[in-house]
Design a protein around this motif. Structure first.
Motif, PDB file in Angstrom:
ATOM      1  N   VAL A   1      -1.305   1.872 -61.480  1.00 36.10           N
ATOM      2  CA  VAL A   1      -1.050   0.949 -62.590  1.00 36.10           C
ATOM      3  C   VAL A   1      -2.118   1.116 -63.666  1.00 36.10           C
ATOM      4  O   VAL A   1      -1.817   1.121 -64.871  1.00 36.10           O
ATOM      5  N   ALA A   2      -3.383   1.270 -63.232  1.00 37.46           N
ATOM      6  CA  ALA A   2      -4.468   1.477 -64.192  1.00 37.46           C
ATOM      7  C   ALA A   2      -4.265   2.780 -64.957  1.00 37.46           C
ATOM      8  O   ALA A   2      -4.466   2.844 -66.175  1.00 37.46           O
ATOM      9  N   GLY A   3      -3.881   3.828 -64.248  1.00 40.92           N
ATOM     10  CA  GLY A   3      -3.648   5.106 -64.900  1.00 40.92           C
ATOM     11  C   GLY A   3      -2.510   5.051 -65.896  1.00 40.92           C
ATOM     12  O   GLY A   3      -2.512   5.771 -66.909  1.00 40.92           O
ATOM     13  N   ALA A   4      -1.537   4.184 -65.622  1.00 38.24           N
ATOM     14  CA  ALA A   4      -0.396   4.055 -66.526  1.00 38.24           C
ATOM     15  C   ALA A   4      -0.673   3.108 -67.682  1.00 38.24           C
ATOM     16  O   ALA A   4       0.168   2.939 -68.568  1.00 38.24           O
ATOM     17  N   GLY A   5      -1.848   2.467 -67.656  1.00 40.73           N
ATOM     18  CA  GLY A   5      -2.215   1.571 -68.746  1.00 40.73           C
ATOM     19  C   GLY A   5      -1.485   0.254 -68.752  1.00 40.73           C
ATOM     20  O   GLY A   5      -1.339  -0.379 -69.806  1.00 40.73           O
ATOM     21  N   LEU A   6      -1.008  -0.201 -67.586  1.00 42.75           N
ATOM     22  CA  LEU A   6      -0.283  -1.467 -67.506  1.00 42.75           C
ATOM     23  C   LEU A   6      -1.253  -2.629 -67.286  1.00 42.75           C
ATOM     24  O   LEU A   6      -2.380  -2.428 -66.833  1.00 42.75           O
ATOM     25  N   PRO A   7      -0.833  -3.865 -67.564  1.00 45.77           N
ATOM     26  CA  PRO A   7      -1.713  -5.020 -67.404  1.00 45.77           C
ATOM     27  C   PRO A   7      -2.117  -5.264 -65.948  1.00 45.77           C
ATOM     28  O   PRO A   7      -1.426  -4.834 -65.016  1.00 45.77           O
ATOM     29  N   GLY A   8      -3.219  -5.988 -65.780  1.00 44.48           N
ATOM     30  CA  GLY A   8      -3.718  -6.283 -64.445  1.00 44.48           C
ATOM     31  C   GLY A   8      -2.762  -7.111 -63.618  1.00 44.48           C
ATOM     32  O   GLY A   8      -2.694  -6.954 -62.393  1.00 44.48           O
ATOM     33  N   VAL A   9      -1.989  -8.001 -64.247  1.00 44.94           N
ATOM     34  CA  VAL A   9      -1.055  -8.832 -63.493  1.00 44.94           C
ATOM     35  C   VAL A   9       0.007  -7.977 -62.814  1.00 44.94           C
ATOM     36  O   VAL A   9       0.500  -8.312 -61.725  1.00 44.94           O
ATOM     37  N   VAL A  10       0.352  -6.856 -63.453  1.00 43.18           N
ATOM     38  CA  VAL A  10       1.324  -5.938 -62.830  1.00 43.18           C
ATOM     39  C   VAL A  10       0.735  -5.331 -61.563  1.00 43.18           C
ATOM     40  O   VAL A  10       1.415  -5.223 -60.534  1.00 43.18           O
ATOM     41  N   ALA A  11      -0.535  -4.947 -61.641  1.00 45.02           N
ATOM     42  CA  ALA A  11      -1.206  -4.380 -60.466  1.00 45.02           C
ATOM     43  C   ALA A  11      -1.263  -5.395 -59.335  1.00 45.02           C
ATOM     44  O   ALA A  11      -1.044  -5.055 -58.166  1.00 45.02           O
ATOM     45  N   PHE A  12      -1.530  -6.653 -59.678  1.00 43.30           N
ATOM     46  CA  PHE A  12      -1.627  -7.694 -58.649  1.00 43.30           C
ATOM     47  C   PHE A  12      -0.276  -7.935 -57.982  1.00 43.30           C
ATOM     48  O   PHE A  12      -0.181  -7.981 -56.757  1.00 43.30           O
ATOM     49  N   VAL A  13       0.764  -8.071 -58.781  1.00 41.29           N
ATOM     50  CA  VAL A  13       2.091  -8.355 -58.225  1.00 41.29           C
ATOM     51  C   VAL A  13       2.599  -7.187 -57.378  1.00 41.29           C
ATOM     52  O   VAL A  13       3.071  -7.368 -56.245  1.00 41.29           O
ATOM     53  N   LEU A  14       2.486  -5.976 -57.923  1.00 37.41           N
ATOM     54  CA  LEU A  14       2.944  -4.806 -57.171  1.00 37.41           C
ATOM     55  C   LEU A  14       2.087  -4.579 -55.929  1.00 37.41           C
ATOM     56  O   LEU A  14       2.605  -4.222 -54.859  1.00 37.41           O
ATOM     57  N   GLY A  15       0.780  -4.781 -56.056  1.00 34.51           N
ATOM     58  CA  GLY A  15      -0.110  -4.587 -54.920  1.00 34.51           C
ATOM     59  C   GLY A  15       0.160  -5.578 -53.812  1.00 34.51           C
ATOM     60  O   GLY A  15       0.175  -5.218 -52.630  1.00 34.51           O
ATOM     61  N   LEU A  16       0.410  -6.841 -54.170  1.00 32.02           N
ATOM     62  CA  LEU A  16       0.675  -7.873 -53.162  1.00 32.02           C
ATOM     63  C   LEU A  16       1.990  -7.620 -52.440  1.00 32.02           C
ATOM     64  O   LEU A  16       2.070  -7.710 -51.202  1.00 32.02           O
ATOM     65  N   SER A  17       3.038  -7.303 -53.193  1.00 30.33           N
ATOM     66  CA  SER A  17       4.331  -7.041 -52.562  1.00 30.33           C
ATOM     67  C   SER A  17       4.275  -5.806 -51.673  1.00 30.33           C
ATOM     68  O   SER A  17       4.842  -5.782 -50.573  1.00 30.33           O
ATOM     69  N   SER A  18       3.578  -4.770 -52.146  1.00 35.34           N
ATOM     70  CA  SER A  18       3.439  -3.556 -51.351  1.00 35.34           C
ATOM     71  C   SER A  18       2.620  -3.822 -50.096  1.00 35.34           C
ATOM     72  O   SER A  18       2.923  -3.290 -49.017  1.00 35.34           O
ATOM     73  N   LEU A  19       1.605  -4.672 -50.219  1.00 36.29           N
ATOM     74  CA  LEU A  19       0.741  -4.984 -49.084  1.00 36.29           C
ATOM     75  C   LEU A  19       1.527  -5.624 -47.949  1.00 36.29           C
ATOM     76  O   LEU A  19       1.426  -5.209 -46.786  1.00 36.29           O
ATOM     77  N   VAL A  20       2.322  -6.626 -48.277  1.00 40.91           N
ATOM     78  CA  VAL A  20       3.075  -7.336 -47.240  1.00 40.91           C
ATOM     79  C   VAL A  20       4.162  -6.448 -46.640  1.00 40.91           C
ATOM     80  O   VAL A  20       4.316  -6.359 -45.411  1.00 40.91           O
ATOM     81  N   ALA A  21       4.920  -5.772 -47.502  1.00 44.57           N
ATOM     82  CA  ALA A  21       6.034  -4.942 -47.016  1.00 44.57           C
ATOM     83  C   ALA A  21       5.529  -3.768 -46.186  1.00 44.57           C
ATOM     84  O   ALA A  21       6.028  -3.507 -45.082  1.00 44.57           O
TER      85      ALA A  21
END
Length: 249
Positions: A48-68
């Motif tokens: 997400v950082a490499g793609a230049g997206l906001p931090g909230v995107v990293a948090f949401v994607l990271g959390l969902s990926s973590l649980v799944a």
């Protein structure tokens, strides 16, 4: 100067230690879950950082990926450990059937196994008679010596639970900086990378401590392997950033 031994070799102490039931270790499951959880999360954050997206995107994607991914890995580890139990049960039933149908052939297997260990003559025959006099001991010996399997293994449920717990616990570390309101912009990603590095090094350090390895080396090895995955994810994010920029237009 001689080092202190890990346990006593007094005859009574040896007797108690050998009589105690085996205590399976879940260290491998915990380390595997912790490393994979941290790498999974930091890989999402780095991409997400490499793609230049906001931090909230990293948090949401990271959390969902973590649980799944944590649940998926726990189930996979449960099935892997359970398959070992099933293999032991299948071989035990197979050896029991062979003993009943061809006891002479199974005795010859015992004889050849211990002959390969250097026993011969009357001593060898005494070993064969002793082992084959007790059917359970006979089958246990075949499981260990012929098939190379341990008689008992870790609990599939506990192995899966240890993997899942450590996956979530360590994997959540790179996401914690995104909950700090004082951080802004790229500071989120930098703090996340630092948190992940500390977590990965800590897992390696703990592994080295438990296994009696060089702690610094174990920590650095784990950090480098996990960091390599994050770098790959970051590069992929940078590569895909132009495509995302076009989509935002």
């Amino acid at each position: 100067m001689s080092k202190e031994l890990e346990h006593s070799h007094h005859p009574e102490a040896i007797r108690r230690r050998l009589a105690a039931p085996p205590s399976p270790s879940y260290l491998r499951d915990s380390i595997l879950g912790g490393i994979d959880g941290c790498v999974t999360t930091i890989a999402v954050v780095a991409s997400v950082a490499g793609a230049g997206l906001p931090g909230v995107v990293a948090f949401v994607l990271g959390l969902s990926s973590l649980v799944a991914d944590g649940f998926s890995m726990a189930v996979s580890n449960y099935q892997a450990v359970k398959s070992d139990h099933d293999a032991r049960a299948r071989l035990r039933a197979q050896e029991d059937r062979h003993i009943r149908l061809d006891p002479g052939g199974e005795r010859e297997e015992i004889r050849q196994i211990f002959r390969s260990k250097g026993f011969d003559g009357e001593v060898l025959e005494q070993i064969v008679e002793t082992l084959t006099a007790d059917e359970r001991l006979w089958i246990d010996t075949m499981i260990r010596e012929e098939h190379g399997l341990a008689l008992q293994g870790p609990s599939p449920l506990k192995a899966g639970a240890a993997t899942f717990a450590m996956f979530l616990l360590v994997g959540a570390t790179p996401l914690l900086p995104f909950l700090i309101p004082l951080l802004q912009g790229q500071a989120y990603f930098l703090a996340s990378a630092v948190a992940a590095a500390v977590a990965l090094f800590g897992i390696g350090w703990a592994k080295g401590r438990v296994l009696g390895m060089a702690r610094l080396r174990a920590g650095l090895e784990t950090l480098l392997m996990g960091g390599g995955a994050a770098v790959v994810a970051f590069v992929i994010g940078v590569f895909l950033e132009p495509m995302l920029a076009e989509l935002r237009l």
